[in-house]
Design a protein around this motif. Structure first.
Motif, PDB file in Angstrom:
ATOM      1  N   LEU A  25       0.829  -1.213   0.000  1.00  0.00           N
ATOM      2  CA  LEU A  25       0.000   0.000   0.000  1.00  0.00           C
ATOM      3  C   LEU A  25       0.861   1.260   0.000  1.00  0.00           C
ATOM      4  O   LEU A  25       0.562   2.236  -0.693  1.00  0.00           O
ATOM      5  N   SER A  26       1.934   1.247   0.773  1.00  0.00           N
ATOM      6  CA  SER A  26       2.834   2.399   0.799  1.00  0.00           C
ATOM      7  C   SER A  26       3.508   2.597  -0.547  1.00  0.00           C
ATOM      8  O   SER A  26       3.714   3.729  -0.990  1.00  0.00           O
ATOM      9  N   LEU A  27       3.835   1.506  -1.213  1.00  0.00           N
ATOM     10  CA  LEU A  27       4.427   1.597  -2.541  1.00  0.00           C
ATOM     11  C   LEU A  27       3.438   2.187  -3.534  1.00  0.00           C
ATOM     12  O   LEU A  27       3.816   2.973  -4.416  1.00  0.00           O
ATOM     13  N   GLY A  28       2.152   1.850  -3.393  1.00  0.00           N
ATOM     14  CA  GLY A  28       1.121   2.462  -4.224  1.00  0.00           C
ATOM     15  C   GLY A  28       1.040   3.964  -3.994  1.00  0.00           C
ATOM     16  O   GLY A  28       0.870   4.739  -4.938  1.00  0.00           O
ATOM     17  N   GLY A  29       1.166   4.398  -2.743  1.00  0.00           N
ATOM     18  CA  GLY A  29       1.189   5.827  -2.451  1.00  0.00           C
ATOM     19  C   GLY A  29       2.386   6.513  -3.083  1.00  0.00           C
ATOM     20  O   GLY A  29       2.288   7.651  -3.567  1.00  0.00           O
ATOM     21  N   LEU A  30       3.514   5.837  -3.116  1.00  0.00           N
ATOM     22  CA  LEU A  30       4.700   6.397  -3.752  1.00  0.00           C
ATOM     23  C   LEU A  30       4.494   6.544  -5.259  1.00  0.00           C
ATOM     24  O   LEU A  30       4.918   7.530  -5.860  1.00  0.00           O
ATOM     25  N   TYR A  31       3.806   5.581  -5.865  1.00  0.00           N
ATOM     26  CA  TYR A  31       3.502   5.690  -7.294  1.00  0.00           C
ATOM     27  C   TYR A  31       2.560   6.859  -7.580  1.00  0.00           C
ATOM     28  O   TYR A  31       2.700   7.523  -8.603  1.00  0.00           O
ATOM     29  N   ILE A  32       1.616   7.097  -6.696  1.00  0.00           N
ATOM     30  CA  ILE A  32       0.736   8.251  -6.876  1.00  0.00           C
ATOM     31  C   ILE A  32       1.534   9.538  -6.796  1.00  0.00           C
ATOM     32  O   ILE A  32       1.318  10.472  -7.565  1.00  0.00           O
ATOM     33  N   LEU A  33       2.493   9.585  -5.882  1.00  0.00           N
ATOM     34  CA  LEU A  33       3.349  10.759  -5.763  1.00  0.00           C
ATOM     35  C   LEU A  33       4.162  10.978  -7.038  1.00  0.00           C
ATOM     36  O   LEU A  33       4.431  12.113  -7.423  1.00  0.00           O
ATOM     37  N   LEU A  34       4.510   9.905  -7.719  1.00  0.00           N
ATOM     38  CA  LEU A  34       5.268   9.997  -8.965  1.00  0.00           C
ATOM     39  C   LEU A  34       4.378  10.194 -10.193  1.00  0.00           C
ATOM     40  O   LEU A  34       4.858  10.120 -11.323  1.00  0.00           O
ATOM     41  N   GLU A  35       3.074  10.420  -9.969  1.00  0.00           N
ATOM     42  CA  GLU A  35       2.090  10.659 -11.016  1.00  0.00           C
ATOM     43  C   GLU A  35       1.948   9.472 -11.969  1.00  0.00           C
ATOM     44  O   GLU A  35       1.749   9.634 -13.165  1.00  0.00           O
ATOM     45  N   ALA A  36       2.040   8.274 -11.413  1.00  0.00           N
ATOM     46  CA  ALA A  36       1.806   7.051 -12.177  1.00  0.00           C
ATOM     47  C   ALA A  36       0.568   6.386 -11.591  1.00  0.00           C
ATOM     48  O   ALA A  36       0.644   5.392 -10.882  1.00  0.00           O
ATOM     49  N   GLU A  37      -0.586   6.971 -11.892  1.00  0.00           N
ATOM     50  CA  GLU A  37      -1.830   6.534 -11.253  1.00  0.00           C
ATOM     51  C   GLU A  37      -2.195   5.112 -11.621  1.00  0.00           C
ATOM     52  O   GLU A  37      -2.675   4.355 -10.777  1.00  0.00           O
ATOM     53  N   PHE A  38      -1.989   4.725 -12.866  1.00  0.00           N
ATOM     54  CA  PHE A  38      -2.334   3.373 -13.276  1.00  0.00           C
ATOM     55  C   PHE A  38      -1.486   2.342 -12.541  1.00  0.00           C
ATOM     56  O   PHE A  38      -1.999   1.322 -12.072  1.00  0.00           O
ATOM     57  N   VAL A  39      -0.195   2.596 -12.449  1.00  0.00           N
ATOM     58  CA  VAL A  39       0.690   1.671 -11.742  1.00  0.00           C
ATOM     59  C   VAL A  39       0.309   1.599 -10.258  1.00  0.00           C
ATOM     60  O   VAL A  39       0.331   0.527  -9.655  1.00  0.00           O
ATOM     61  N   ALA A  40      -0.077   2.736  -9.679  1.00  0.00           N
ATOM     62  CA  ALA A  40      -0.516   2.747  -8.285  1.00  0.00           C
ATOM     63  C   ALA A  40      -1.789   1.939  -8.109  1.00  0.00           C
ATOM     64  O   ALA A  40      -1.922   1.154  -7.155  1.00  0.00           O
ATOM     65  N   PHE A  41      -2.732   2.078  -9.035  1.00  0.00           N
ATOM     66  CA  PHE A  41      -3.985   1.322  -8.975  1.00  0.00           C
ATOM     67  C   PHE A  41      -3.715  -0.170  -9.088  1.00  0.00           C
ATOM     68  O   PHE A  41      -4.266  -0.974  -8.334  1.00  0.00           O
ATOM     69  N   VAL A  42      -2.854  -0.555 -10.020  1.00  0.00           N
ATOM     70  CA  VAL A  42      -2.521  -1.964 -10.188  1.00  0.00           C
ATOM     71  C   VAL A  42      -1.779  -2.480  -8.959  1.00  0.00           C
ATOM     72  O   VAL A  42      -2.016  -3.602  -8.503  1.00  0.00           O
ATOM     73  N   GLN A  43      -0.899  -1.680  -8.388  1.00  0.00           N
ATOM     74  CA  GLN A  43      -0.162  -2.064  -7.182  1.00  0.00           C
ATOM     75  C   GLN A  43      -1.119  -2.361  -6.038  1.00  0.00           C
ATOM     76  O   GLN A  43      -0.992  -3.379  -5.369  1.00  0.00           O
ATOM     77  N   VAL A  44      -2.085  -1.491  -5.822  1.00  0.00           N
ATOM     78  CA  VAL A  44      -3.024  -1.684  -4.719  1.00  0.00           C
ATOM     79  C   VAL A  44      -3.975  -2.837  -5.027  1.00  0.00           C
ATOM     80  O   VAL A  44      -4.224  -3.692  -4.170  1.00  0.00           O
TER      81      VAL A  44
END
Length: 175
Positions: free
Chosen positions: A49-68
């Motif tokens: 979940l924290s890694l997904g938050g880091l992806y959102i911070l990097l403006e990679a919303e799709f990767v964050a969604f897939v991560q979560v």
């Protein structure tokens, strides 16, 4: 050297990055430190979940969604099902206390952190600009379902076969 550190912490996005980095590292350390498997899975899910938050911070919303969705959700639930389907006996393990080993390990970690901190603070990083798509989620979807549709479908078949195989193996162990 410390002025670089003050500049780093003056930005809100850097503070959020630092918090997510601490959550990721802490969750990973807890995952390898815990002895109960359920606690390990929970700390691993926290790391995902924290890694997904880091992806959102990097403006990679799709990767964050897939991560979560995939890692924090599906993989954690799959691990919990694996724990429930296997037989675990509670046994007390006698842990050997090694204070000298732990002290040397702590000093080594602090030395490594100091070396990395000094190397990062004295390095000059060139500024690079990358051209990002206006809507990266739509661009990824277009590429998956046009240019890469065959590997996408093959991957779904492979995952389905692996899931059915896991069910067959679990049923065999039960009998």
């Amino acid at each position: 050297m410390l002025s670089n550190l003050a500049d780093f912490f003056s930005s809100g996005s850097n503070l959020v990055f630092f918090a997510f980095a601490l959550f990721i590292i802490g969750g990973a350390i807890f995952m390898i430190s815990f002895t109960k498997v359920v606690h390990m899975v929970i700390s691993m899910a926290f790391t995902f979940l924290s890694l997904g938050g880091l992806y959102i911070l990097l403006e990679a919303e799709f990767v964050a969604f897939v991560q979560v969705l995939i890692y924090a959700g599906a993989i954690s639930i799959l691990m919990i099902f694996g724990i429930m389907l296997t037989n675990h006996q509670e046994q007390e393990e006698d842990e050997v206390k090694r204070p000298l080993h732990n002290t040397l390990l702590g000093l080594g970690v602090l030395a490594l952190f100091g070396i990395l901190f000094y190397a990062i603070q004295t390095s000059e990083f060139p500024a690079q600009t990358a051209v990002l798509s206006e809507n990266n989620t739509m661009e990824i979807g277009m590429r998956i379902f046009t240019a890469h549709v065959i590997p996408f479908e093959l991957m779904s078949v492979l995952l389905t076969v692996a899931f059915i195989g896991a069910i067959v193996v679990a049923k065999r162990e039960e009998d």
